[in-house]
Design a protein around this motif. Sequence first.
Motif, PDB file in Angstrom:
ATOM      1  N   GLU A 172     -15.467 -32.508  11.539  1.00  0.00           N
ATOM      2  CA  GLU A 172     -14.934 -33.520  12.476  1.00  0.00           C
ATOM      3  C   GLU A 172     -15.270 -34.928  12.024  1.00  0.00           C
ATOM      4  O   GLU A 172     -14.542 -35.879  12.355  1.00  0.00           O
ATOM      5  CB  GLU A 172     -15.419 -33.230  13.890  1.00  0.00           C
ATOM      6  CG  GLU A 172     -14.728 -32.003  14.471  1.00  0.00           C
ATOM      7  CD  GLU A 172     -15.274 -31.535  15.814  1.00  0.00           C
ATOM      8  OE1 GLU A 172     -16.350 -32.010  16.232  1.00  0.00           O
ATOM      9  OE2 GLU A 172     -14.601 -30.677  16.423  1.00  0.00           O
ATOM     10  N   LYS A 173     -16.331 -35.109  11.229  1.00  0.00           N
ATOM     11  CA  LYS A 173     -16.651 -36.432  10.682  1.00  0.00           C
ATOM     12  C   LYS A 173     -15.565 -36.905   9.713  1.00  0.00           C
ATOM     13  O   LYS A 173     -15.469 -38.089   9.431  1.00  0.00           O
ATOM     14  CB  LYS A 173     -17.986 -36.391   9.943  1.00  0.00           C
ATOM     15  CG  LYS A 173     -19.194 -36.254  10.840  1.00  0.00           C
ATOM     16  CD  LYS A 173     -20.460 -36.196   9.996  1.00  0.00           C
ATOM     17  CE  LYS A 173     -21.675 -35.917  10.841  1.00  0.00           C
ATOM     18  NZ  LYS A 173     -22.888 -35.764  10.000  1.00  0.00           N
TER      19      LYS A 173
ATOM     20  N   CYS B   7      -9.104 -24.959  10.043  1.00  0.00           N
ATOM     21  CA  CYS B   7      -8.949 -26.412  10.123  1.00  0.00           C
ATOM     22  C   CYS B   7      -7.684 -26.790   9.362  1.00  0.00           C
ATOM     23  O   CYS B   7      -7.213 -26.053   8.497  1.00  0.00           O
ATOM     24  CB  CYS B   7     -10.166 -27.149   9.581  1.00  0.00           C
ATOM     25  SG  CYS B   7     -10.402 -27.039   7.810  1.00  0.00           S
TER      26      CYS B   7
ATOM     27  N   SER C  85     -12.350 -36.643  10.186  1.00  0.00           N
ATOM     28  CA  SER C  85     -11.048 -36.833  10.862  1.00  0.00           C
ATOM     29  C   SER C  85     -10.635 -38.292  10.879  1.00  0.00           C
ATOM     30  O   SER C  85     -11.378 -39.166  10.552  1.00  0.00           O
ATOM     31  CB  SER C  85     -11.107 -36.303  12.280  1.00  0.00           C
ATOM     32  OG  SER C  85     -12.088 -36.971  13.022  1.00  0.00           O
TER      33      SER C  85
ATOM     34  N   ARG D 270     -18.561 -27.319  12.026  1.00  0.00           N
ATOM     35  CA  ARG D 270     -17.516 -27.995  12.797  1.00  0.00           C
ATOM     36  C   ARG D 270     -17.816 -29.493  12.899  1.00  0.00           C
ATOM     37  O   ARG D 270     -16.931 -30.330  12.703  1.00  0.00           O
ATOM     38  CB  ARG D 270     -17.432 -27.373  14.195  1.00  0.00           C
ATOM     39  CG  ARG D 270     -16.463 -28.065  15.142  1.00  0.00           C
ATOM     40  CD  ARG D 270     -16.480 -27.413  16.508  1.00  0.00           C
ATOM     41  NE  ARG D 270     -16.194 -25.988  16.412  1.00  0.00           N
ATOM     42  CZ  ARG D 270     -14.977 -25.482  16.233  1.00  0.00           C
ATOM     43  NH1 ARG D 270     -13.941 -26.266  16.161  1.00  0.00           N
ATOM     44  NH2 ARG D 270     -14.808 -24.190  16.149  1.00  0.00           N
ATOM     45  N   ALA D 271     -19.066 -29.844  13.170  1.00  0.00           N
ATOM     46  CA  ALA D 271     -19.441 -31.249  13.300  1.00  0.00           C
ATOM     47  C   ALA D 271     -19.226 -32.000  11.989  1.00  0.00           C
ATOM     48  O   ALA D 271     -18.757 -33.148  11.995  1.00  0.00           O
ATOM     49  CB  ALA D 271     -20.899 -31.354  13.747  1.00  0.00           C
ATOM     50  N   GLU D 272     -19.543 -31.359  10.869  1.00  0.00           N
ATOM     51  CA  GLU D 272     -19.329 -31.996   9.562  1.00  0.00           C
ATOM     52  C   GLU D 272     -17.837 -32.193   9.283  1.00  0.00           C
ATOM     53  O   GLU D 272     -17.438 -33.225   8.774  1.00  0.00           O
ATOM     54  CB  GLU D 272     -19.969 -31.162   8.447  1.00  0.00           C
ATOM     55  CG  GLU D 272     -21.475 -31.205   8.455  1.00  0.00           C
ATOM     56  CD  GLU D 272     -22.036 -32.612   8.295  1.00  0.00           C
ATOM     57  OE1 GLU D 272     -21.612 -33.330   7.360  1.00  0.00           O
ATOM     58  OE2 GLU D 272     -22.892 -33.005   9.100  1.00  0.00           O
TER      59      GLU D 272
ATOM     60  N   SER E 253     -21.012 -24.333  14.747  1.00  0.00           N
ATOM     61  CA  SER E 253     -20.985 -25.681  15.329  1.00  0.00           C
ATOM     62  C   SER E 253     -21.438 -26.751  14.343  1.00  0.00           C
ATOM     63  O   SER E 253     -20.876 -27.845  14.325  1.00  0.00           O
ATOM     64  CB  SER E 253     -21.813 -25.731  16.613  1.00  0.00           C
ATOM     65  OG  SER E 253     -23.150 -25.358  16.353  1.00  0.00           O
ATOM     66  N   ALA E 254     -22.434 -26.479  13.514  1.00  0.00           N
ATOM     67  CA  ALA E 254     -22.899 -27.480  12.538  1.00  0.00           C
ATOM     68  C   ALA E 254     -21.805 -27.780  11.512  1.00  0.00           C
ATOM     69  O   ALA E 254     -21.583 -28.939  11.149  1.00  0.00           O
ATOM     70  CB  ALA E 254     -24.165 -26.995  11.842  1.00  0.00           C
TER      71      ALA E 254
END
Length: 128
Positions: free
Chosen positions: A125-126, A83, A128, A121-123, A118-119
Amino acid sequence: MLSCTMEPRFCETDALGHINNTVVPMWFETARGPIFEVFNPGQDLSKWNVILRKIDVDFIAQIYHGHSVEIRTRIGYVGSSSCVCEHEAWQRGELVAKGTAVMIYFDFAQQCKQEIPSALRAELEKLS
Protein backbone atom coordinates in the motif's frame (compact mmCIF):
# COMPACT_ATOMS: atom_id res chain seq x y z
CA MET A 1 5.13 5.39 -7.19
CA LEU A 2 8.15 3.66 -8.65
CA SER A 3 10.06 4.80 -11.71
CA CYS A 4 12.70 3.24 -13.94
CA THR A 5 14.17 4.20 -17.28
CA MET A 6 14.44 1.86 -20.22
CA GLU A 7 16.79 2.53 -23.11
CA PRO A 8 15.17 1.09 -26.24
CA ARG A 9 17.57 -1.16 -28.10
CA PHE A 10 17.81 -1.26 -31.89
CA CYS A 11 16.93 -4.97 -31.83
CA GLU A 12 13.58 -4.09 -30.19
CA THR A 13 12.40 -2.19 -33.26
CA ASP A 14 10.20 -3.78 -35.90
CA ALA A 15 9.86 -3.39 -39.65
CA LEU A 16 7.82 -0.21 -39.14
CA GLY A 17 10.68 1.45 -37.26
CA HIS A 18 9.10 1.65 -33.82
CA ILE A 19 9.46 -0.51 -30.72
CA ASN A 20 7.72 -3.85 -31.20
CA ASN A 21 4.56 -4.42 -29.16
CA THR A 22 6.05 -7.53 -27.51
CA VAL A 23 8.69 -5.40 -25.78
CA VAL A 24 6.44 -3.24 -23.60
CA PRO A 25 5.18 -6.13 -21.41
CA MET A 26 8.82 -7.08 -20.74
CA TRP A 27 9.60 -3.49 -19.74
CA PHE A 28 6.62 -3.52 -17.40
CA GLU A 29 7.85 -6.77 -15.84
CA THR A 30 11.29 -5.22 -15.33
CA ALA A 31 9.60 -2.27 -13.61
CA ARG A 32 7.87 -4.68 -11.19
CA GLY A 33 11.29 -5.72 -9.79
CA PRO A 34 10.91 -3.66 -6.59
CA ILE A 35 7.44 -5.16 -6.09
CA PHE A 36 8.87 -8.67 -6.43
CA GLU A 37 11.36 -7.60 -3.77
CA VAL A 38 8.49 -6.66 -1.43
CA PHE A 39 6.92 -10.10 -1.90
CA ASN A 40 10.21 -11.98 -1.72
CA PRO A 41 13.20 -10.07 -0.27
CA GLY A 42 16.34 -11.21 -2.06
CA GLN A 43 14.15 -12.74 -4.79
CA ASP A 44 15.16 -16.29 -3.82
CA LEU A 45 13.46 -18.51 -6.41
CA SER A 46 13.30 -21.41 -3.95
CA LYS A 47 11.01 -19.23 -1.79
CA TRP A 48 9.06 -17.56 -4.61
CA ASN A 49 5.51 -16.66 -3.59
CA VAL A 50 3.86 -14.67 -6.35
CA ILE A 51 2.43 -15.56 -9.76
CA LEU A 52 1.09 -13.49 -12.61
CA ARG A 53 -2.65 -13.85 -13.18
CA LYS A 54 -3.22 -11.35 -15.97
CA ILE A 55 -1.55 -8.55 -17.91
CA ASP A 56 -2.92 -6.00 -20.32
CA VAL A 57 -1.32 -3.24 -22.33
CA ASP A 58 -2.88 -0.27 -24.08
CA PHE A 59 -0.65 1.10 -26.83
CA ILE A 60 -1.32 4.83 -27.04
CA ALA A 61 1.45 6.13 -29.29
CA GLN A 62 4.44 4.75 -31.15
CA ILE A 63 7.65 4.27 -29.16
CA TYR A 64 10.96 4.89 -30.89
CA HIS A 65 14.56 3.79 -30.61
CA GLY A 66 16.98 6.52 -29.60
CA HIS A 67 14.85 8.05 -26.83
CA SER A 68 14.62 6.86 -23.22
CA VAL A 69 11.33 5.52 -21.90
CA GLU A 70 10.31 6.14 -18.30
CA ILE A 71 8.18 3.38 -16.77
CA ARG A 72 6.06 4.57 -13.85
CA THR A 73 4.61 1.85 -11.65
CA ARG A 74 2.27 1.92 -8.69
CA ILE A 75 0.04 -0.46 -6.79
CA GLY A 76 -3.52 0.36 -7.82
CA TYR A 77 -5.31 -2.15 -5.60
CA VAL A 78 -4.52 -4.70 -2.91
CA GLY A 79 -7.08 -7.47 -2.40
CA SER A 80 -7.12 -10.37 0.01
CA SER A 81 -4.77 -12.53 -2.10
CA SER A 82 -3.85 -10.33 -5.05
CA CYS A 83 -2.69 -6.91 -6.08
CA VAL A 84 -2.92 -4.86 -9.25
CA CYS A 85 0.17 -3.11 -10.57
CA GLU A 86 -0.49 -0.12 -12.82
CA HIS A 87 2.13 0.88 -15.37
CA GLU A 88 2.64 3.89 -17.61
CA ALA A 89 5.35 4.30 -20.26
CA TRP A 90 6.43 7.85 -21.10
CA GLN A 91 8.71 8.96 -23.93
CA ARG A 92 9.67 12.59 -24.54
CA GLY A 93 6.94 13.79 -22.16
CA GLU A 94 4.17 11.78 -23.86
CA LEU A 95 2.23 8.83 -22.47
CA VAL A 96 2.91 6.08 -25.02
CA ALA A 97 1.57 2.96 -23.28
CA LYS A 98 -0.18 1.92 -20.10
CA GLY A 99 -1.21 -1.37 -18.59
CA THR A 100 -1.91 -3.47 -15.56
CA ALA A 101 -0.65 -6.71 -14.07
CA VAL A 102 -2.61 -8.79 -11.56
CA MET A 103 -0.30 -10.68 -9.22
CA ILE A 104 -1.43 -13.44 -6.86
CA TYR A 105 0.22 -14.27 -3.52
CA PHE A 106 0.81 -17.99 -4.04
CA ASP A 107 1.92 -21.10 -2.14
CA PHE A 108 3.76 -23.28 -4.65
CA ALA A 109 3.93 -26.29 -2.28
CA GLN A 110 0.13 -26.30 -1.87
CA GLN A 111 -0.52 -24.94 -5.39
CA CYS A 112 -3.03 -22.39 -4.14
CA LYS A 113 -3.40 -18.69 -3.49
CA GLN A 114 -2.83 -17.34 0.01
CA GLU A 115 -4.09 -14.35 1.92
CA ILE A 116 -1.61 -11.48 1.82
CA PRO A 117 -0.23 -10.97 5.36
CA SER A 118 -0.93 -7.58 6.92
CA ALA A 119 2.76 -6.55 7.03
CA LEU A 120 3.14 -7.33 3.33
CA ARG A 121 -0.13 -5.54 2.56
CA ALA A 122 1.16 -2.43 4.35
CA GLU A 123 4.35 -2.45 2.28
CA LEU A 124 2.38 -2.81 -0.96
CA GLU A 125 0.00 0.00 0.00
CA LYS A 126 3.00 2.33 0.42
CA LEU A 127 3.51 1.97 -3.34
CA SER A 128 0.05 3.23 -4.27
